[in-house]
Write a protein that holds these residues in place. Sequence first.
Motif, short mmCIF file in Angstrom:
data_model
loop_
_atom_site.label_atom_id
_atom_site.label_comp_id
_atom_site.label_asym_id
_atom_site.label_seq_id
_atom_site.Cartn_x
_atom_site.Cartn_y
_atom_site.Cartn_z
N ALA A 135 -6.04 1.82 -0.30
CA ALA A 135 -5.16 2.65 0.60
C ALA A 135 -5.23 3.89 0.67
CB ALA A 135 -3.73 2.13 0.27
N HIS A 136 -4.50 4.55 1.79
CA HIS A 136 -4.55 6.03 1.67
C HIS A 136 -2.99 6.41 1.75
CE1 HIS A 136 -8.64 6.03 3.92
NE2 HIS A 136 -8.76 7.04 3.28
N ASP A 235 -4.01 1.11 8.44
CA ASP A 235 -4.77 2.33 8.04
C ASP A 235 -5.81 2.51 9.05
OD1 ASP A 235 -5.94 3.92 5.90
OD2 ASP A 235 -8.00 3.14 6.22
N ASP A 237 -8.56 5.02 8.74
CA ASP A 237 -9.57 5.40 7.94
C ASP A 237 -9.35 6.87 7.73
OD1 ASP A 237 -10.85 2.92 7.92
OD2 ASP A 237 -11.71 3.21 9.82
N THR A 240 -2.93 10.27 5.52
CA THR A 240 -1.69 10.17 6.31
C THR A 240 -0.79 11.57 6.15
OG1 THR A 240 -0.07 9.38 4.55
CG2 THR A 240 -1.64 7.64 5.56
N SER A 245 -1.18 3.78 3.99
CA SER A 245 -1.62 3.02 4.89
C SER A 245 -2.73 2.06 4.44
CB SER A 245 -2.47 3.81 5.84
OG SER A 245 -3.49 4.55 5.20
N LYS A 247 -5.30 -1.76 5.39
CA LYS A 247 -5.98 -2.69 6.23
C LYS A 247 -4.96 -3.65 7.13
CE LYS A 247 -10.04 -0.73 5.93
NZ LYS A 247 -10.17 0.30 6.72
#
Length: 273
Positions: A135-136, A235, A237, A240, A245, A247
């Motif tokens: 994740a981000h 997400d 890519d 944030t 985020s 997929k």
Amino acid sequence: MAGRHAQPSERIRLSRRGKVTGGAAVVVLVGAALCAWPASGDDHRSGGTAVTAQDSPTAASSKQRPTGLRQGSPVRSEPGNIPGLDAATRDRIPAKSRQVLVVTGEGVDSHDSTVTLYTRAKDSEKWHAGKAWPAHNAAKGWTKDHRYGDLRSPEGVFTLSAAGGKFAAPRGTKLPYDHNSSFVANGSGVEGEPLAGAFDYVIAIDYNRVPGSSPLDPRRPEGAAKGGGVWLHVDHDGPTQGCVSLKADVMRTLLRTLDPAKHPVIVMGPSGH
């Protein structure tokens, strides 16, 4: 969180056609990830405004993942325990919670993280690790004192009580869900990536918001300076503005899995929180 948050005049407006559906609110513990909207819409600066160059961090670490785990791989942990949480955080997990979503950042200044779902049976105290997903989080990492515009995700424990999105709720969604055309992310993200589709599915994290209301609700109980609009979302890519985020397929899985009857919680923060 996707891109920069809109200024007040650019905020996404609630659509009167939006309809909240689903059951009771879900309790979720979160340690820190933000997509807030200013004053009534903090860190979701995606409302058509691209992030400026001075806000962009170096892009080097965006491909690195905190644990090297592949999406969907099992997490090893001591049977019965949720690893990596300090005593204070563990104590904030409600006794009635049987689903805990743990967001573990690579480091305090990193925007890469891993999300793992832990569950336990109704009459058991033993937690079992599910899958781990990359994740981000926010571009500048994490903070225990989030402020509007700091590009950091808030650490802590928060309830998760509502969801929504541009797309209809996946079959089997249990959280109250606001299917609303106002969930649109425009512009570019922190690293220049397109934001289209970022708000196809969102789950609101109850940081400085009214629990149980639509993720689009602009109210900020602790004031505008503390930010708000912190979401789990699709997400794009890149890092944030404060949200976490994942997929799109993972978001659909979480919407089908998180169950108000099991009082899910989300715990978020850097490694060792």
